[in-house]
Design a protein around this motif. Sequence first.
Motif, mmCIF file in Angstrom:
data_model
loop_
_atom_site.group_PDB
_atom_site.id
_atom_site.type_symbol
_atom_site.label_atom_id
_atom_site.label_comp_id
_atom_site.label_asym_id
_atom_site.label_seq_id
_atom_site.Cartn_x
_atom_site.Cartn_y
_atom_site.Cartn_z
ATOM 1 N N ASP A 252 0.804 -1.220 0.000
ATOM 2 C CA ASP A 252 0.000 0.000 0.000
ATOM 3 C C ASP A 252 0.837 1.269 0.000
ATOM 4 N N ASP A 253 2.141 1.141 0.104
ATOM 5 C CA ASP A 253 3.016 2.313 0.166
ATOM 6 C C ASP A 253 3.540 2.675 -1.223
ATOM 7 N N ARG A 254 3.249 3.887 -1.676
ATOM 8 C CA ARG A 254 3.817 4.351 -2.946
ATOM 9 C C ARG A 254 5.314 4.589 -2.806
ATOM 10 N N ASN B 157 -2.076 5.132 3.332
ATOM 11 C CA ASN B 157 -2.222 5.062 1.883
ATOM 12 C C ASN B 157 -2.786 3.693 1.498
ATOM 13 N N ARG C 119 -3.231 1.147 -1.989
ATOM 14 C CA ARG C 119 -2.972 0.911 -3.413
ATOM 15 C C ARG C 119 -4.277 0.502 -4.088
ATOM 16 N N TYR D 220 -2.911 5.276 -6.160
ATOM 17 C CA TYR D 220 -2.992 5.175 -4.713
ATOM 18 C C TYR D 220 -3.980 6.198 -4.171
#
Length: 563
Positions: free
Chosen positions: A122-124, A449, A451, A457
Motif C-alpha cells: 500500500d506504500d507508494r 495510503n 494501493r 494510490y
Amino acid sequence: MHQPTTQARPSIYYPYQVHAPWLASQHPAQGRHPVVIVGSGPSGMVTALELARHGVASVVLESELQVSQGSRAIVFTRRSLEILQQVGVAQRMMDNGLPWRFGNSYYRGQRVFRMEAPHDADDRFFPMLNIQQQYMEEYLFDACQAEPLVDFRWGNKVTQVTQDASGATLEVDTPEGPYTLHADWVVAADGGRSGIRTALELQMEGASYEGRFVIADIRIDLPLPTERLAFFDPDWNPGNTVLMHREPHGIWRVDYQLPENETPEDALQPAALAARINALLAQIGHGDKPWEMDWSSVYSARTLTLPDYRHGRVLFTGDAAHLLPIFGVRGANTAFQDAQSLGWHLAFAVKGIASAALVDNYSRERVGAAREIIEESGKSTRFMTPPTRGFRLLRDAVLSLSLSQEFVRPLYHWRTSRPHEYTQSMLNSPGDDNALFKAGPAHGAPPQNIRLSANDYLLDHLGGGFDLLYFTEAAAVPEALQSVVNAARAKGVPLRVTAVGASAPVAGADQTLADADGHFRARYGVPASGAAYLLRPDQHVCARWLTLDATRLQAALNHALPQ
C-alpha cells in the motif's frame, strides 16, 4: 547595501546556479501582501507552495543568490515524500534519489543490530530516500517559479521587522539598497540562526549536547548497498560513533564524532579530515580506494524549541522554530510537516474561512510535535553521544552485552522520524466514533495510503481541502449529507467527497473509488456502509464515524473551523 556573493558555491557534483537579485527599481510599487516568508529552505518553500494550493499569494525573501551549500539534509522519509507529492516535486525526488529501508549497527567488527523499516504494497514511497538537499531545494524552487501565486526574490535580506495588531512591516536590503514591505503575516523560515527570532528576543527551551560530529561528503566508488551504517567505538575513534550513508552521484556521507578535546577548527583541517576518513575506509576494508572531498562541516546535537510559534503577526517554522538532532532524520522531515500544517492553517485564516484561533492551533500542535521529537531524539542522542559518565557506562554496557545478548540489541534503534499524530488536537471531533474503531488511522493520525491499482494510490486523489471519505455501496450520498457539504462549500470551505466501495459512480460524490475485495475498508476498520472519515487539509484525521449523519458531519466541520 546587501551584497550576497555572486561566486557559485564549489562542488564536485552539483552545478550551482547563481540567480539574479530581485530589485525594487525593476518592479511596480509595493502594495500590502497577505504573507511574506523569510527564508527559502525546505520549510519556507513548502509553506509558499502549500499557501498557493489554497489560493493564497506569498512573497519569499532569500538573502543569498543560490541554494544552500553542501548536501546538508540527505534522508527524506515516506511521509515527507507524501507531503512533497502534494506540492508537485516528489516524482523528481524519486527519479533522482536512492530509496532504502535497512540500517546496520556494528560493534567490534560484528553487526549487532539490523533495522528494517516497514514497507508494504500500500506504500507508494519507500520508507527513506537519499538525495542531497541542493537538489531538493532546486526542485522546490522550480515549483515556486512555476506558481503564479509565489513571488520569489533572491538577494533580499530582511534587516528589521516591526508589527502591530493588523500586520507587519519589513525593511529589506538588496544589492541596490533597501525597500519597505508590508504584510498581514510574516513567516520566519530563516533557519537555525534566525535573525527574526533574535530580533524579537525569543529564547528556545531544551538542551544542547557537548558531542560534536564532523559531516563530510566524499566521492568514492564503494561496492556497498544503500543502507545506513553505524559504527560504535571503532579502534580509530575510541568511545565515539561513526555513521555512513550513500548519496547519489557517487557521494558518501561520513559523520564521525570528535574526541572531547578537539576543536571544530582543528577537525576541519585537511590533514585531520584525511586521517579520519582513511581510517574509516580501512576499517570497512576499502582503505585502498581513492576518494575526493566535496564538503565538510561540524555539527552538535541540540534539542530545542520555542514554546510558542506565533508571536503577534510573526509565525515560526522549521529550524527557526526548533533545533533537532540529525539522528533519526528529523531536521528537514520535521520542517516539511511544519510547513504542511502552517500552509493550511494560515491560508484558512487569511481567507476568512476560520478565525485567527486556527493559527494558534498550528503553534499548539507543532510545538507538541517538537516536544515529542525532542523526547524521542534525546534518547537516540544520549546513546550516540553520552552526555555524562553515567550515560556512557550504560551505553558501553549495552555495546558489550550486544555481542552475545539478543535482548539489548533493539536499544541501537535510532527511532526514525515519524509523522506526529495530533491525538489531543482541539480540531478533533468530540462527538464521533473514534473510540469504537478496531483499526484504521485514529484522531490526529495521517492517512494510511491504499494501493488502488498498479500505479494508483489513495493519496493521489486527496489534498487541497477537507476530504470526506464516505464508505457506501449505494447509488447516491444521502441528500442530508449533500446539503451539509454544499452549505460548507457556499461558505468557502474546500470540501471534497470521495465515495469508497461502490462499483459505479456515486451521485453526490466528487469521485468514487471501488473496493471490490474490501481491502480499503479493512485497513480503515470500516465494518459496513455508512461509515466515514473526515480528513483535514493536511490529511490528518479529525473525525471518523461508524455511521454518519448530517448533524454529526456539521458538528465536526464546526469544531474543525473555529470562528
